[in-house]
Design an enzyme around this catalytic site. Structure first.
Site, PDB file in Angstrom:
ATOM      1  N   ARG A   3     -54.217 -34.044 -19.841  1.00 23.01           N
ATOM      2  CA  ARG A   3     -53.398 -32.843 -19.677  1.00 23.01           C
ATOM      3  C   ARG A   3     -54.222 -31.649 -19.196  1.00 23.01           C
ATOM      4  NH1 ARG A   3     -50.314 -33.942 -25.383  1.00 23.01           N
ATOM      5  NH2 ARG A   3     -48.991 -35.652 -24.629  1.00 23.01           N
ATOM      6  N   CYS A  28     -57.635 -38.665 -23.991  1.00 19.18           N
ATOM      7  CA  CYS A  28     -56.426 -38.325 -24.735  1.00 19.18           C
ATOM      8  C   CYS A  28     -55.819 -37.113 -24.036  1.00 19.18           C
ATOM      9  CB  CYS A  28     -56.696 -38.102 -26.224  1.00 19.18           C
ATOM     10  SG  CYS A  28     -57.626 -36.642 -26.693  1.00 19.18           S
ATOM     11  N   THR A  51     -56.071 -33.815 -24.533  1.00 22.38           N
ATOM     12  CA  THR A  51     -57.066 -32.772 -24.237  1.00 22.38           C
ATOM     13  C   THR A  51     -58.487 -33.321 -24.190  1.00 22.38           C
ATOM     14  OG1 THR A  51     -57.393 -32.267 -26.567  1.00 22.38           O
ATOM     15  CG2 THR A  51     -55.694 -30.983 -25.380  1.00 22.38           C
ATOM     16  N   ASP A  57     -55.392 -42.873 -25.867  1.00 24.03           N
ATOM     17  CA  ASP A  57     -54.128 -42.899 -26.588  1.00 24.03           C
ATOM     18  C   ASP A  57     -53.008 -42.804 -25.557  1.00 24.03           C
ATOM     19  OD1 ASP A  57     -54.019 -40.221 -25.808  1.00 24.03           O
ATOM     20  OD2 ASP A  57     -53.854 -39.421 -27.844  1.00 24.03           O
ATOM     21  N   ARG A 107     -84.700 -32.735 -28.779  1.00 26.01           N
ATOM     22  CA  ARG A 107     -83.447 -32.172 -29.309  1.00 26.01           C
ATOM     23  C   ARG A 107     -82.450 -33.270 -29.657  1.00 26.01           C
ATOM     24  NH1 ARG A 107     -83.781 -27.701 -24.588  1.00 26.01           N
ATOM     25  NH2 ARG A 107     -85.351 -26.401 -25.593  1.00 26.01           N
ATOM     26  N   HIS A 118     -85.701 -32.190 -24.018  1.00 27.03           N
ATOM     27  CA  HIS A 118     -84.329 -32.578 -24.341  1.00 27.03           C
ATOM     28  C   HIS A 118     -84.318 -33.801 -25.258  1.00 27.03           C
ATOM     29  CE1 HIS A 118     -83.165 -29.622 -21.429  1.00 27.03           C
ATOM     30  NE2 HIS A 118     -83.889 -30.239 -20.509  1.00 27.03           N
ATOM     31  N   HIS A 162     -79.220 -33.265 -20.483  1.00 27.54           N
ATOM     32  CA  HIS A 162     -79.740 -32.587 -21.668  1.00 27.54           C
ATOM     33  C   HIS A 162     -79.378 -33.263 -22.981  1.00 27.54           C
ATOM     34  CE1 HIS A 162     -80.357 -28.418 -19.595  1.00 27.54           C
ATOM     35  NE2 HIS A 162     -80.752 -29.428 -18.837  1.00 27.54           N
ATOM     36  N   ASN A 163     -78.237 -33.940 -23.042  1.00 25.59           N
ATOM     37  CA  ASN A 163     -77.758 -34.488 -24.312  1.00 25.59           C
ATOM     38  C   ASN A 163     -77.744 -36.008 -24.365  1.00 25.59           C
ATOM     39  OD1 ASN A 163     -75.526 -31.972 -23.642  1.00 25.59           O
ATOM     40  ND2 ASN A 163     -77.001 -31.730 -25.295  1.00 25.59           N
TER      41      ASN A 163
END
Length: 153
Positions: free
Chosen positions: A112, A68, A70, A11, A139, A136, A101-102
């Site tokens: 920012r 963006c 944050t 953005d 999961r 993993h 892991h993900n």
């Protein structure tokens, strides 16, 4: 994994860092598909998060990077698209774990929150880290099962 095409989007609050990231990635010989925004005028982050997430979900791009202010809003938006595991990372350790892991397929960064130097370190770690699979993988499969449960309603 060799990466052929990375989707990127931001953005207005991530616009400047996105431009720096594109130069960084292209300097490493990577191809980038820019989904916007292309100016600093106020826009809505869900539009750009969705565009990147759909490109990754449809396998038009191997991975995605979203920015963006944050990184929070745009990562939440990405995670609404089936098959997406967007991880908001503020350091290289988080980037490494999000991949190992993900099996994160989209990286979210907040302009920012981190500057270009830290962002480049996060991105490099994220791109170079492979998913470990094994326990993993089980999961990540459970995450997919949750998604499927709510897609069928």
């Amino acid at each position: 994994m060799e990466i052929n095409l990375i989707a990127i989007g931001s953005d207005h609050a991530g616009y400047l860092l996105k431009a720096d990231i594109i130069k960084f990635l292209e300097g490493k010989g990577l191809e980038v598909k820019d989904f916007g925004t292309n100016c600093p005028d106020s826009v809505d982050y869900p539009d750009y998060g969705q565009a990147v997430a759909e490109a990754v979900s449809k396998k038009e791009c191997e991975k995605g990077i979203v920015i963006c202010g944050t990184g929070i809003g745009i990562s939440i938006s990405c995670n609404k698209v089936p098959g997406i595991r967007a991880a908001l990372c503020t350091d290289s350790y988080m980037a490494k774990m999000s991949r190992q892991h993900n099996n994160a397929n989209i990286l979210a960064i907040g302009e920012r929150v981190v500057g270009p130097g830290v962002a480049f370190d996060i991105i490099e770690t994220w791109l170079e880290t492979e998913f470990l699979g094994g326990r993993h993988g089980c999961r990540v499969d459970k995450i997919s099962d949750i998604e499927k449960k709510y897609l069928t309603k």
